[in-house]
Design a protein around this motif. Structure first.
Motif: not given
Length: 212
Positions: A71-72, A74-76, A78-80, A82, A85-86
């Motif tokens: 998760a961490d 993925v956050r690096t 960018g929004p797409e 993230v 992933h969600q």
């Protein structure tokens, strides 16, 4: 099993660790199939559905652990990333709820459902070993069958995790240990896996015909 055929018969290669990991994967998969299709007196339709729910729940929990672990990272990205992933997490939670409900509806305890591994690999392999050994006429043969199956699984697991102990029992003439695999031992693992797989396919055919 197909990969082993390519290695042994086509490429004519025997590896110290890789072959054992392939056999272990095939054996565990076959054992799980046999466990889910079990026709023992204590494994009725309700029990098999409970096992299926627990098997699915185990798989989904593994995936959930993986997604949480990245998760961490993925956050690096960018929004797409993230959002993707969600989306996967949301779908996964739906699968988890469904698998949990199937297991619960068919008798699984809350303790089992909440455990980190609702269906342990050891449970499947031990049941497969017992199942195959039941057909042996001689107690010694039954013990050998159980031993071959359990040894294949344990040594294959060690190989998959890069452990050296399965190899270090091989000795040179001067009694020094050396990294070496035994083709006869690997062949024993293949035969053990083939026995389990044969029974799993037999039970699958019985279930399929019954449903048809």
């Amino acid at each position: 099993m197909s990969a082993l055929k390519v290695l042994w018969l086509d490429a004519r290669r025997v590896h110290a660790l890789a072959d054992a990991t392939l056999i272990r994967t095939a054996l565990l998969s076959a054992s799980t199939a046999l466990y889910l299709l079990d026709d023992a007196p204590d494994a009725d339709h309700r029990e098999r559905l409970q096992r299926a729910g627990l098997a699915s729940l185990t798989d989904h929990k593994d995936f959930d652990t993986h997604l949480a672990g990245i998760a961490d990272l993925v956050r690096t990205l960018g929004p797409e990333a993230v959002a993707q992933h969600q989306s996967v997490l949301t779908q996964l939670q739906t699968w988890i709820v469904k698998a949990r409900q199937v297991a619960q509806d068919h008798g699984a305890s809350s303790t089992k459902i909440k455990s980190l591994t609702p269906l342990a690999a050891s449970t499947c392999v031990r049941r497969a070993a017992d199942y195959i050994a039941e057909d042996a006429q001689d107690p010694d043969d039954a013990a050998r069958l159980r031993s071959a199956i359990m040894t294949t699984w344990r040594t294959g697991s060690a190989a998959a995790h890069g452990r050296m102990w399965p190899l270090l029992i091989a000795r040179r003439r001067d009694d020094r240990a050396f990294v070496h695999t035994d083709l006869e031992e690997l062949a024993s693992g293949v035969m053990a896996t083939a026995l389990i797989l044969s029974q799993a396919w037999r039970l699958w055919d019985l279930r399929r015909i019954a449903r048809a």
